[in-house]
Design a protein around this motif. Structure first.
Motif, mmCIF file in Angstrom:
data_model
loop_
_atom_site.group_PDB
_atom_site.id
_atom_site.type_symbol
_atom_site.label_atom_id
_atom_site.label_comp_id
_atom_site.label_asym_id
_atom_site.label_seq_id
_atom_site.Cartn_x
_atom_site.Cartn_y
_atom_site.Cartn_z
ATOM 1 N N GLU A 1 50.330 32.160 41.320
ATOM 2 C CA GLU A 1 49.201 32.960 41.774
ATOM 3 C C GLU A 1 48.277 32.172 42.706
ATOM 4 O OE1 GLU A 1 50.021 32.472 38.636
ATOM 5 O OE2 GLU A 1 50.216 34.369 37.556
ATOM 6 N N SER A 2 47.671 32.894 43.631
ATOM 7 C CA SER A 2 46.639 32.333 44.503
ATOM 8 C C SER A 2 45.322 33.034 44.179
ATOM 9 C CB SER A 2 47.017 32.553 45.967
ATOM 10 O OG SER A 2 45.936 32.218 46.810
ATOM 11 N N PHE A 3 44.284 32.250 43.929
ATOM 12 C CA PHE A 3 42.991 32.834 43.558
ATOM 13 C C PHE A 3 41.867 32.059 44.222
ATOM 14 C CE2 PHE A 3 39.908 35.096 41.123
ATOM 15 C CZ PHE A 3 38.903 34.186 40.848
ATOM 16 N N ARG A 4 40.942 32.789 44.820
ATOM 17 C CA ARG A 4 39.771 32.152 45.412
ATOM 18 C C ARG A 4 38.555 33.045 45.206
ATOM 19 N NH1 ARG A 4 38.983 28.333 49.329
ATOM 20 N NH2 ARG A 4 40.743 27.394 48.269
ATOM 21 N N LYS A 5 37.557 32.502 44.510
ATOM 22 C CA LYS A 5 36.311 33.243 44.303
ATOM 23 C C LYS A 5 35.333 32.856 45.404
ATOM 24 C CE LYS A 5 33.483 32.261 40.828
ATOM 25 N NZ LYS A 5 32.924 32.197 39.457
ATOM 26 N N SER A 6 34.600 33.839 45.906
ATOM 27 C CA SER A 6 33.649 33.593 46.986
ATOM 28 C C SER A 6 32.224 33.840 46.495
ATOM 29 C CB SER A 6 33.963 34.508 48.177
ATOM 30 O OG SER A 6 33.896 35.872 47.780
ATOM 31 N N GLN A 7 31.275 33.587 47.371
ATOM 32 C CA GLN A 7 29.867 33.801 47.018
ATOM 33 C C GLN A 7 29.578 35.290 46.921
ATOM 34 O OE1 GLN A 7 26.883 31.220 48.800
ATOM 35 N NE2 GLN A 7 25.708 33.019 49.395
ATOM 36 N N ALA A 8 28.960 35.694 45.842
ATOM 37 C CA ALA A 8 28.630 37.110 45.633
ATOM 38 C C ALA A 8 27.238 37.410 46.168
ATOM 39 C CB ALA A 8 28.693 37.446 44.150
ATOM 40 N N THR A 9 27.063 38.634 46.636
ATOM 41 C CA THR A 9 25.730 39.088 47.007
ATOM 42 C C THR A 9 24.975 39.474 45.722
ATOM 43 O OG1 THR A 9 26.434 41.378 47.234
ATOM 44 C CG2 THR A 9 26.609 39.988 49.187
ATOM 45 N N ILE A 10 23.665 39.566 45.829
ATOM 46 C CA ILE A 10 22.864 39.973 44.682
ATOM 47 C C ILE A 10 23.241 41.389 44.241
ATOM 48 C CG2 ILE A 10 20.529 40.543 43.911
ATOM 49 C CD1 ILE A 10 21.047 37.595 43.943
ATOM 50 N N SER A 11 23.573 42.258 45.199
ATOM 51 C CA SER A 11 23.990 43.617 44.861
ATOM 52 C C SER A 11 25.266 43.600 44.022
ATOM 53 C CB SER A 11 24.215 44.423 46.148
ATOM 54 O OG SER A 11 24.592 45.748 45.845
ATOM 55 N N GLN A 12 26.231 42.748 44.396
ATOM 56 C CA GLN A 12 27.459 42.637 43.611
ATOM 57 C C GLN A 12 27.174 42.112 42.206
ATOM 58 O OE1 GLN A 12 29.528 40.307 46.787
ATOM 59 N NE2 GLN A 12 31.301 41.498 46.128
ATOM 60 N N MET A 13 26.264 41.166 42.099
ATOM 61 C CA MET A 13 25.941 40.594 40.790
ATOM 62 C C MET A 13 25.269 41.637 39.895
ATOM 63 S SD MET A 13 24.661 36.863 42.214
ATOM 64 C CE MET A 13 24.358 36.064 40.650
ATOM 65 N N CYS A 14 24.419 42.443 40.477
ATOM 66 C CA CYS A 14 23.787 43.519 39.701
ATOM 67 C C CYS A 14 24.832 44.521 39.223
ATOM 68 C CB CYS A 14 22.735 44.240 40.551
ATOM 69 S SG CYS A 14 21.274 43.250 40.937
ATOM 70 N N HIS A 15 25.744 44.879 40.110
ATOM 71 C CA HIS A 15 26.787 45.840 39.769
ATOM 72 C C HIS A 15 27.667 45.290 38.643
ATOM 73 C CE1 HIS A 15 30.242 48.524 40.289
ATOM 74 N NE2 HIS A 15 29.384 49.366 40.885
ATOM 75 N N CYS A 16 28.027 44.025 38.739
ATOM 76 C CA CYS A 16 28.859 43.386 37.710
ATOM 77 C C CYS A 16 28.123 43.350 36.368
ATOM 78 C CB CYS A 16 29.224 41.979 38.161
ATOM 79 S SG CYS A 16 30.182 41.028 36.971
#
Length: 556
Positions: A93-108
């Motif tokens: 598998e290939s996996f790379r996490k990127s920087q999240a926006t504040i909107s994405q963090m709220c949604h999560c």
């Protein structure tokens, strides 16, 4: 107070990063018939699941071949790119996490709190910004994003702006007299939360090919210098510091074996493990948050069986240089050895080696060896190997050399055949190692097994009718060894100084007529056999220990 500026309106944010576009949903479904994890089980919203950018398959985090780390990810994150091992060119598998926006963090955060409430039998779909959403982000900041944690509270106002901006697209809003501002998800179906790979493709982060999405290549100006195996220290952040994305630092190896790994050494052997989807209590273990820092039960994992026969990266002397395709090896200084990934213990088997370079003073001893042969010695040094030397064509076992054939030189292609009659009373199934401890090394788990050299030497016995025969450019040089010790034998290569040899495990042999003449099988045929045998051995272990394998027995 520190003035923190956060971009809340990037092109791939909100309604583009967290994608609910119906047309795109149909496009995903029309691609490969995907959606089910390797283990065959359905989706589980209580654990981390990753969506493959190529085939749209959802893979449970616990089924990924390497360890992403407990608490390093959360369910419902969308700021990542993942390619499953079925679609990855490397076989892993290939996996790379990127920087999240504040909107994405709220949604999560809202999605996870909603799922937690549902799991506990409560129906709660709206949450307080100040009492629930912000504290949740505070608690799980590192699991949501690669962005460094803020030292001041100025980002609270960014949360407010992000929530308000995306009302009626991502969020719902209601003012509560007691709890203040309450926010929920505009789309209540948590199963449709996923990364927007189409949007990433339009922004240049991904490239769409005939086979699906793949990570885009670096532009010419950003192309990094070429790196050789073993020299990559992983991704870095500002000022050359290691990336805060722990999962991004995992070495993604060719052919599914880690580039950084513990070498087998005197007294201990290390066997790469992967999650066993058929183990009892697998789902309970995956959903548990109580096992962090505790030993993982070995029976929840299984031995990873390579899907092709290659030179082993772990079962070799460290000074040997293995090619990237793991089908060639170059020596250095004194004699040392490498074995293949697969062994044989019954039947008639064949493989070939070509002498690519043989500088003056270099030499090789090639043939068949068992797992306890000394890697820092030539093959045939002990009772665990049988070899054919380049100089004078001498054959060796137990350090005794006898004349066998003419010498072989650069450019020659050599054939190696072993015949091991089957013993009817012997159990040929491989060890499951499920009762062994698991150790973690560079984000991968390994079974640690103690060598049993003394016991093995004591139990050595001759296998009547067994033999080893060597070939030079398709011509038999005669039977080299007869009535050898019974056991499992690996193709083995030992090199003195800087000779280079390449190996061919089949099916496209240079001299395939040997197979027909000797009724032998190529080493490549051993792959499916070993996978079947390992699966059977694991199943028998789980059956025999049914009722005794419990998480509470492990103190979890």
């Amino acid at each position: 107070m520190e003035d923190i500026q956060m971009d809340t309106s990037s092109p791939t944010e909100s309604s583009s990063e967290v994608n609910f576009n119906a047309d795109e949903e149909k496009t995903q479904e029309s691609r490969a018939a995907a959606g089910v994890c390797y283990c065959g089980k359905e989706r589980n919203l209580n654990i981390v699941e990753l969506l493959c950018a190529t085939c749209a398959r959802w893979v449970h985090e616990s089924c990924v071949s390497y360890q992403l780390g407990k608490g390093k990810l959360l369910p419902f994150i969308t700021n990542y790119v993942f390619v499953c091992k079925s679609c990855s060119a490397s076989g892993l598998e290939s996996f790379r996490k990127s920087q999240a926006t504040i909107s994405q963090m709220c949604h999560c955060a809202i999605a996870n709190m909603q799922q937690t409430a549902a799991r506990e039998g409560r129906r709660q779909i709206q949450f307080s910004k100040d009492k629930e959403i912000i504290p949740y982000i505070e608690q799980y900041w590192e699991a949501m994003t690669t962005m460094p944690r803020r030292l001041t509270q100025s980002w609270y106002s960014t949360v407010q702006r992000s929530l308000v901006k995306d009302v009626q697209t991502l969020f719902t809003y209601e003012e509560h007299s007691e709890h203040g501002s309450m926010y929920g998800l505009f789309h209540q179906d948590l199963r449709i939360i996923k990364p927007n790979y189409e949007g990433m493709s339009k922004s240049g982060a991904l490239r769409l090919t005939d086979d699906g999405y793949t990570q885009a290549a670096l532009s010419k100006n950003n192309r990094q210098k070429r790196k050789f195996p073993g020299t990559d220290s992983g991704p870095t952040g500002k000022k050359g510091r290691p990336s805060s994305d722990v999962a991004a630092n995992v070495k993604l190896p060719p052919h599914g074996y880690p580039l950084e790994h513990p070498f087998n050494k005197d007294g201990y052997r290390y066997i790469l493990a992967e999650p066993d989807p058929h183990a009892p209590f697998r789902q309970e273990f995956d959903e548990s948050s109580d096992w962090a820092g505790k030993p993982i039960p070995g029976w929840l994992y299984r031995t990873l069986v390579p899907h092709s026969v290659l030179l082993a990266l772990h079962d070799r002397a460290p000074q040997l240089k293995i090619s990237e395709d793991r089908l060639a090896v170059t020596g250095e200084r004194g004699y040392c050895m490498v074995r293949a990934t697969h062994s044989v213990n019954r039947g008639c088997w064949y493989f070939e080696i070509t002498i690519e370079e043989m500088p003056e003073g270099a030499a090789t001893r090639l043939g068949w060896g068992r797992e306890y042969g000394n890697l820092q010695a030539p093959l045939g040094y002990d009772k665990f190997g049988y070899s054919w030397r380049s100089r004078k064509g001498t054959k060796f076992t137990e350090s005794h050399g006898k004349h066998y054939s003419e010498a072989y030189v650069e450019g020659d292609t050599l054939g190696f055949l072993i015949e091991l009659p089957e013993e009817t009373a012997l159990d040929y199934l491989p060890n499951t190692f499920k009762d062994r401890p698991l150790v973690k090394f560079k984000s991968h788990l390994y079974y640690e097994d103690k060598d049993k050299i003394t016991e093995t030497l004591k139990n050595l016995h001759i296998l009547q009718g067994s033999r080893i025969e060597f070939f030079k450019n398709g011509q038999s040089q005669g039977v080299a060894f007869e009535d050898i010790y019974a056991g499992s034998y690996f193709p083995a290569i030992s090199i003195h100084k800087s000779a280079t040899v390449s190996v061919n495990f089949g099916p496209a042999f240079k001299y395939p007529e040997v197979l027909g003449d000797r009724k032998a099988k190529g080493m490549h045929d051993r792959v499916e056999e070993l996978i079947t045998e390992q699966c059977l051995a694991d199943t028998l272990y789980l059956t025999e220990h049914d009722g005794r394998l419990r998480l509470d027995n492990m103190g979890i």
